[in-house]
Scaffold this active site. Sequence first.
Site, short mmCIF file in Angstrom:
data_model
loop_
_atom_site.label_atom_id
_atom_site.label_comp_id
_atom_site.label_asym_id
_atom_site.label_seq_id
_atom_site.Cartn_x
_atom_site.Cartn_y
_atom_site.Cartn_z
CE1 TYR A 441 8.01 -0.54 13.10
CE2 TYR A 441 7.57 -1.43 15.25
CZ TYR A 441 8.25 -1.48 14.07
OH TYR A 441 9.16 -2.47 13.87
CD GLU A 442 9.39 5.25 15.33
OE1 GLU A 442 9.31 6.49 15.31
OE2 GLU A 442 9.60 4.61 16.38
#
Lengths: 596, 596
Positions: A441-442
């Site tokens: 994620y990110e």
Amino acid sequence: MSTYKAPLADIRFALYDVLGAEALFARLGFADASRDIVDAVLDEGARFNETVLAPLNRIGDEVGCVYDKTSGDVTTPPGFKQAYAQYVDGGWAGLTSPIEFGGQGMPHAAGVPLKEMIDAANLAWGNFPLLSHGATEALLHHGEAWQQEVFLKALVDGRWTGTMCLTEPHCGTDLGLLKTRATPNADGSHAVNGTKIFITAGEHDFTDNIVHLVLARLPDAPAGSKGISLFIVPKFKVGKDGVVGERNGVRCGAIEHKMGIHGSATCVINFDDAQGWLIGEPNKGLAAMFTMMNTARLAVGLQGLGLADRAYQNALRYARERLQGRSLSGPKQPDKPADPIIVHPDVRRMLLTQKALTEGGRLLGYHAATLVDVVGHGADEQERQQADALLGFVTPIVKACLTEWGVECTYHALQCFGGHGYIAEHGMEQLARDARITTLYEGTTGIQALDLMGRKVMQLQGAGLRVFLGMIEAFCKEQEGNEALHEFVAPLRAKAGEWQQLTISIGQRAVANADEVGAAAYDYLFYSGYVALAYWWARSVAAAETSSQSDAFKAAKRETARFYFARILPRTQAHAAAIGSGAASLMSMDVTHFGG
Amino acid sequence: MSTYKAPLADIRFALYDVLGAEALFARLGFADASRDIVDAVLDEGARFNETVLAPLNRIGDEVGCVYDKTSGDVTTPPGFKQAYAQYVDGGWAGLTSPIEFGGQGMPHAAGVPLKEMIDAANLAWGNFPLLSHGATEALLHHGEAWQQEVFLKALVDGRWTGTMCLTEPHCGTDLGLLKTRATPNADGSHAVNGTKIFITAGEHDFTDNIVHLVLARLPDAPAGSKGISLFIVPKFKVGKDGVVGERNGVRCGAIEHKMGIHGSATCVINFDDAQGWLIGEPNKGLAAMFTMMNTARLAVGLQGLGLADRAYQNALRYARERLQGRSLSGPKQPDKPADPIIVHPDVRRMLLTQKALTEGGRLLGYHAATLVDVVGHGADEQERQQADALLGFVTPIVKACLTEWGVECTYHALQCFGGHGYIAEHGMEQLARDARITTLYEGTTGIQALDLMGRKVMQLQGAGLRVFLGMIEAFCKEQEGNEALHEFVAPLRAKAGEWQQLTISIGQRAVANADEVGAAAYDYLFYSGYVALAYWWARSVAAAETSSQSDAFKAAKRETARFYFARILPRTQAHAAAIGSGAASLMSMDVTHFGG
């Protein structure tokens, strides 16, 4: 169950002895960030994390968040809500937020140790306040006055939490594909319609309201990523006067069944004529979102660090307690039925790898936080610019390296437990499962690598790299007469030179073939990360020597640095060779030849 | 959900084109292992695994095995029992077992592809028959005639299953510490008392009886590993006449809650005056157990291979379907909203890493299986001895490398899915969780490394390594005039020379310090694994060139080999540097300096 004790001694060493935070905070004008105060914050933070959050980690995994299909509500695991109330009461939510919006105005670098502790204590729980920080940043930089008054203050004092609504089923990395629409209402608000997925903290029972920051397209928006705008869409409607009204057209449609971080609600959020407020300029949403994303990327890097540290603490305890086999060089505890497994070289290899990556990685992450403070508060324009270039350069390294090392360290820690690591009882497998999200994620590791290589090195012509190389050279010069540092300074200097040459050679090849950038990116990022860590380890030894730390502490730093230079830094050789081999070995294979 | 298709084309290429299995089987006297017959077995095996076992993989993870505290019974996941009945009906249980005990007498090397398919289709299920194979081996080599008649035949035809009961709460690797006791009864049997943990397939509902092979101590046994004997302890008592009697004093006390392989029952087994029969000689149980363990280690290596292959298949499909972003060198599918992610160099890096490690690893594993056949059926004494030395040498490499690469490949495959890889829906996270056990059971990676370095290289003076180096040199000589192979043969020869030098240098250092062996072991094992794979990749290209495979197949082999030599083989540099740095960086740190 795995335990956690905040590593206060090493946190203080990193902040004060290596990074000189006391002088830095004073110079940047943080009047309330004296060493006494920061130390008190660290102590209290350690207490909160060790006694409140850490004990909830296991039940968070076992029970997870529960979704009610009828109401669309999400119930967090037992104790999570109460812990959040304590967190808010303790004033932790706004620790590093500006005083004018109700925060405590502490430096970012004084906040990162707390962030690390939270992630180590209870990663899944930590994702709820984390997302508020991203929303806080976006509102701080792009919000109108009334939006700051109404939404920002509520986020800063923790009354409400925030989210980042980017991903849709068909678009993650490539946000240019997103379909969520926003059409103007008569009152200046917009009607938002669409479905977002993977929304962390998208629904929960911590707070009365949730502030969604949503990427969507205006009716006249250009195609692709240039036609994306950012909207504030609260769960309950809020007037410009701050009065909370009826339920907005926002509903959680499901939560994901995930490999780990079961205590985090990862939501499908449906927007159905939801009232939203444009934040920043139309069609400039992606830029505003990147404000949130850069903060979030540094924060996710710390998640990797926190998990690595907790994993190491438990592996070390087990390696000292578990009696199994005898040392090859003769029994070390002949009075016991067997030696503790820490006598075995291979167990030491796994432990020292964790120690070297964790303590070195702490400096990588904390240093980035000091750059955030310099960028925001530095008096000198040139200093700010340099810090900004360096921050941009190290952000993908912090994100990718600390998370991949987090995966690696939790792997080694589990491995130290043998078969016992694979069963839930010891808590090691949870750490490994939780860590696995951080490289995704990110922005995945591959995306970080492209950001570093394509944007920070190629587009920005290596401005940040030059600052880093200058920092290394200054350190090496400073240590030139120091015999005790020579064993580290000499190879560090050589690696820095190689780093520069590698960068130039990739740039030259990229002129002829754009795929050379992507082909080198992953290995270049890790090459950079390992050289950066060599710098921080050399600096750690130097800082320890001149500090008032105990002899044992100094010896531990020197021995770990030796291990790092002898057994981890050589990974750069494999990365350099891969970079040197160019794009052909990746790109020449026909798509049909991959198989199937 | 992840899908699975047996990789028959590459399996056949490995068996026939590279390993020359057709001629080998004929030469070893396997009359029933003609190519036609083996091909039919492979086809039918593929059908069984694709249609029966693979579809049960997900539900096995979701439901898992269920333990009933009152009865001590274990219920396997829905469909598992029926699948086992089909497996037995299909004659799969005794595929490679001797005909005289009811098996089909097929070569081991014809059995490994089936094993690989089972592990890929449903690892958790595959552990039930796997443990029977270990017990079969032990009874075959060490059982008395009546034990073979009664127990071996039932295992071979699949009527009963087997277990290996080694581990106790306080002893795993160090079996010398075990406490389970066996005291003689008047009828020649023994009363077994103790508690075993981590017993795979220790209790289930597949069969009426379960044959536990249990390590225990006789009353007069010497201390440590020289006082361990092996016993057959059936769940239901069985007379020497084969008549099944009353329930024995064997009971499952619990099953473990694990990170993965939820469909496998990992049991605590309590023996309470259980009737057991000594197998082999008193106090020689560890040697008999090693017969099982070596087979099991090769088999666990194949588990890593099977999972890697399944993961790759799904990652490849996703990389071709998922549209996200544009190629840096210009759009590849301009008519679509975005390019498939396989255009990106970093996605290709992850895919090719999986492909190179999986297809190369297949040869590593299958070659070991041909050695088992040569050892068991070779006509020539010297050939058998050489094969035995080489088999001993490659067994820890197969076990450790294929499982660690299995972990790595499932990691990359999950990563190719981005955030979607982390949610259960796509099945990728299950593969990663399931793979994680393989580096732990049947001896951790560190134990394999010590077996290779300490026993196979030091104690046995590198006999197996010499055979491997001879094999490489023979191949390089044979290809000397072949321009098309030069790009692989030259670096392979250089690496083989370096391998030999590294081995000698470790041996020299070990004279002065026994810890040098343990300090080098892990890196030496992986160095060896990567050179071995370079050999198999070079041979694959050579074999493909002279085969009747399609041009596309040949090109794919060559391109993958180029990727391997350019981007994976350089890992040896980091391993060589770590080995070269010696034991000091691991051993000089005081135990108290590790922290905490």
